[in-house]
Motif scaffolding. Structure first.
Motif, PDB file in Angstrom:
ATOM      1  N   GLY A 105       3.548  -2.827  -1.425  1.00 55.07           N
ATOM      2  CA  GLY A 105       2.822  -1.813  -2.415  1.00 55.07           C
ATOM      3  C   GLY A 105       1.627  -2.310  -2.903  1.00 55.07           C
ATOM      4  N   ALA A 106       1.208  -3.729  -2.744  1.00 55.71           N
ATOM      5  CA  ALA A 106       0.044  -4.356  -3.189  1.00 55.71           C
ATOM      6  C   ALA A 106      -1.282  -3.852  -2.603  1.00 55.71           C
ATOM      7  N   ALA A 107      -1.223  -3.570  -1.394  1.00 53.61           N
ATOM      8  CA  ALA A 107      -2.518  -2.906  -0.786  1.00 53.61           C
ATOM      9  C   ALA A 107      -2.730  -1.607  -1.322  1.00 53.61           C
ATOM     10  N   GLN A 108      -1.700  -0.720  -1.429  1.00 49.83           N
ATOM     11  CA  GLN A 108      -1.849   0.534  -2.054  1.00 49.83           C
ATOM     12  C   GLN A 108      -2.497   0.604  -3.406  1.00 49.83           C
ATOM     13  N   TYR A 109      -1.913  -0.375  -4.136  1.00 53.76           N
ATOM     14  CA  TYR A 109      -2.217  -0.780  -5.492  1.00 53.76           C
ATOM     15  C   TYR A 109      -3.791  -1.020  -5.658  1.00 53.76           C
ATOM     16  N   ALA A 110      -4.203  -2.088  -4.755  1.00 57.64           N
ATOM     17  CA  ALA A 110      -5.445  -2.501  -4.654  1.00 57.64           C
ATOM     18  C   ALA A 110      -6.573  -1.481  -4.262  1.00 57.64           C
ATOM     19  N   SER A 111      -6.012  -0.401  -3.334  1.00 62.35           N
ATOM     20  CA  SER A 111      -6.774   0.718  -2.805  1.00 62.35           C
ATOM     21  C   SER A 111      -7.102   1.623  -4.126  1.00 62.35           C
TER      22      SER A 111
END
Ligand code: CP
Length: 314
Positions: A105-111
């Protein structure tokens, strides 16, 4: 709105076919200056060879410049800087961020926090959507279609994020999957449920047999993901569970191709590399073209702009 490339769940059938068409155009002409003046950041909180180097090659071959890190230990994350602040800082410097992170989920958060597009280069055991695009491109190139294929997924189906992404992407194309894994590494229930909800056919096997291989159009091998095990004794029990050997391929279909996201440990014997069914080295090369397509797409560069581009360097 801003385009991101974070999860395969967002990818429609049209988008997948569009990115394949775009990748074909980049394969025909990989060197251009369509991204001249742009900066691509690669933030790798986890190790990588192919994904990082092919994204960086893609950016370089399109005329962009690259910044980034390959080891978060050399960044201020070690002083306690949050992912949010790191992403906001890099957004000041770069036009697009490619990130691999160990947290699902880190990429979703970053986005959600970044003003610039985020490309997910792998988030824990969750997803690896750019790998999925190069897998789809490789399947399309070798089979001439994505539709109605028999696909064997072999090995670590529990932690292997590339197989999870592939299942989701293939929902548009009526596949039949064979899930071949020991019970310790079986496909998680959530992905089996996903298959049932989306009308995707699958058959589960605990033995890796020639009989199953002989039905395959695509034999997708995976590495047992040592880094995801909390108990290394459990890893020791399953690490060599399936090893693909040449003599298992005697009666494979002519069109069958062996894929592997790589790196391999020892699940494919080196002799198999010379076998006409082996495709995993070309598969990794396809990653360059797929990633050229993905970077341009998140930057809002259309296919028309790509084909009319006058900066092609032959
Ligand atoms: N297939 C893949 O993601 O390889 P790397 O971990 O080397 O990037």
């Amino acid at each position: 709105g801003k385009h991101n490339f974070v999860t395969i769940a967002d990818l429609s059938r049209e988008k997948i076919l569009y990115l394949i068409k775009s990748a074909q155009e980049f394969e025909a002409h990989p060197n251009r200056e369509i991204l001249k003046g742009k900066v691509v950041a690669t933030l790798f909180f986890e190790p990588s060879t192919r994904t990082r180097l092919s994204f960086e090659t893609a950016a370089n071959r399109l005329g962009a410049r690259v910044i980034g890190f390959t080891d978060a230990k050399v960044t201020s994350a070690t002083k306690g800087e949050t992912l949010k602040d790191t992403i906001l800082m890099v957004s000041n410097y770069a036009d697009v961020i490619v990130m691999r992170h160990y947290i699902e989920g880190a990429a979703q958060y970053a986005s959600e926090v970044a003003p610039v597009p985020i490309i997910n280069a792998g988030d824990g055991a969750h997803q690896h959507p750019s790998q999925c695009m190069l897998d789809l491109y490789s399947i399309y190139k070798t089979q001439g279609t994505l539709s109605n294929l028999n696909i064997c997924l072999v090995g670590d189906l529990k932690y292997g994020r590339t197989v999870h992404s592939l299942i989701m992407a293939m929902r548009h194309f009526n596949p039949t999957f064979h899930f071949i894994a020991p019970k310790e590494l079986a496909m998680p229930d959530e992905y089996k449920l996903y298959c049932r909800d989306n009308g995707i056919k699958y058959i589960e096997h605990t033995e890796f047999t020639e009989e199953t291989i002989n039905q395959a159009d695509i034999l997708y091998m995976t590495r047992v993901q040592k880094e995801r095990f909390s108990d290394l004794m459990e890893y020791e029990k399953v690490k060599n569970v399936y090893i693909l050997k040449n003599d298992m391929l005697t009666n494979a279909r002519d069109n069958m191709r062996i894929l592997h996201p790589l790196p391999r440990v020892n699940e494919i014997e080196y002799d198999v590399d010379e076998n006409p069914h082996a495709y995993y080295i070309q598969q990794a090369q396809n990653g360059l073209y797929a990633r050229e397509a993905i970077i341009c797409d998140v930057l809002g560069i259309t296919y028309d702009e790509i084909v009319k581009d006058k900066t092609i360097i032959d």
